[in-house]
Design an enzyme around this catalytic site. Structure first.
Site, mmCIF file in Angstrom:
data_model
loop_
_atom_site.group_PDB
_atom_site.id
_atom_site.type_symbol
_atom_site.label_atom_id
_atom_site.label_comp_id
_atom_site.label_asym_id
_atom_site.label_seq_id
_atom_site.Cartn_x
_atom_site.Cartn_y
_atom_site.Cartn_z
ATOM 1 N N LYS A 120 69.380 51.165 73.088
ATOM 2 C CA LYS A 120 70.044 52.452 72.869
ATOM 3 C C LYS A 120 70.543 53.050 74.186
ATOM 4 O O LYS A 120 71.695 53.486 74.288
ATOM 5 C CB LYS A 120 69.084 53.426 72.173
ATOM 6 C CG LYS A 120 69.740 54.726 71.760
ATOM 7 C CD LYS A 120 68.817 55.581 70.933
ATOM 8 C CE LYS A 120 67.774 56.228 71.809
ATOM 9 N NZ LYS A 120 66.906 57.157 71.069
ATOM 10 N N ASP A 138 70.657 56.387 67.118
ATOM 11 C CA ASP A 138 69.427 57.180 67.174
ATOM 12 C C ASP A 138 69.228 57.827 65.802
ATOM 13 O O ASP A 138 69.917 57.493 64.839
ATOM 14 C CB ASP A 138 69.494 58.225 68.296
ATOM 15 C CG ASP A 138 70.523 59.307 68.008
ATOM 16 O OD1 ASP A 138 71.195 59.257 66.952
ATOM 17 O OD2 ASP A 138 70.654 60.229 68.835
#
Ligand code: SF4
Length: 208
Positions: A120, A138
């Site tokens: 991420k 997310d």
């Protein structure tokens, strides 16, 4: 959702969030990398409260590595998991100095090899700094993608792939910031503001 509706959705998001900017405060690639590492399991507001003091003392790998662990901890202690993150900041600064001429690398492989940097974080840096067509997933991206009917998966990697497969390539690098902002302020977790949402024309979830 049809491809025409997905394009219309992207055009709407582009008009809504033309800056497509993260709410993390940063001015350099290294500052974004540090802020993103700090943001894991923490809010952008928490991070933005500590980074002005941190960057005033250390906004390069060299100056960050020179800070003692105790000093780093004292600056970032209001951020969740600050002890682990302080270690990661020291270690990643050292690795940037040793292996990347003190520059933030522009490949996923090199970024994910840095302590505290997962997929991420790497995707955020790659999209915002290097304009690469990648999507960081997310909780906001996951929720908005699901409600819009763009992915039914609960696995972040699968959601990322579903989005990569349906979003027009020119818009891909904006998706994370668009969905984070939309998820934070409109498509909220508990009570989505469907009545005032500009994406309701394309949404399979909307309810009043
Ligand atoms: S219509 Fe509602 S559920 Fe759909 S994207 Fe907008 S806020 Fe989210």
């Amino acid at each position: 959702m049809t491809s025409a509706m997905i394009t219309a959705m992207c055009e709407t998001l582009h008009a809504l969030y033309p800056e497509a900017a993260t709410e993390l405060t940063y001015t350099t690639p290294f500052e974004l990398l540090v802020a993103t590492v700090l943001s894991a399991q923490a809010t952008d507001k928490q991070v933005n409260r500590v980074t002005p003091a941190l960057f005033a003392m250390a906004n390069t790998p060299e100056t960050c590595y020179q800070l003692s662990y105790d000093t780093l901890c004292s600056i970032i202690r209001s951020v969740n998991y600050y002890k682990t993150k302080a270690k990661h900041l020291q270690q990643l600064s050292y690795q940037l100095i040793e292996h990347h001429h003190a520059q933030v690398p522009n490949t996923r492989e090199a970024l994910e090899a840095l302590p505290g940097v997962g997929r991420k974080t790497a995707n955020i840096v790659l999209s915002l700094v290097f304009q690469q067509p990648v999507i960081a997933v997310d909780t906001h991206v996951q929720r908005v993608a699901k409600r819009l009917g763009l992915s039914t998966s609960i696995a972040q990697r699968n959601i990322e792939n579903d989005l990569l497969n349906c979003i027009p390539s020119t818009y891909i690098r904006y998706v994370n910031t668009w969905f984070v902002l939309h998820g934070r302020y409109v498509c909220k977790a508990r009570v989505p503001l469907c009545h005032s949402c500009s994406l309701s024309f394309a949404c399979s979830f909307k309810h009043s």
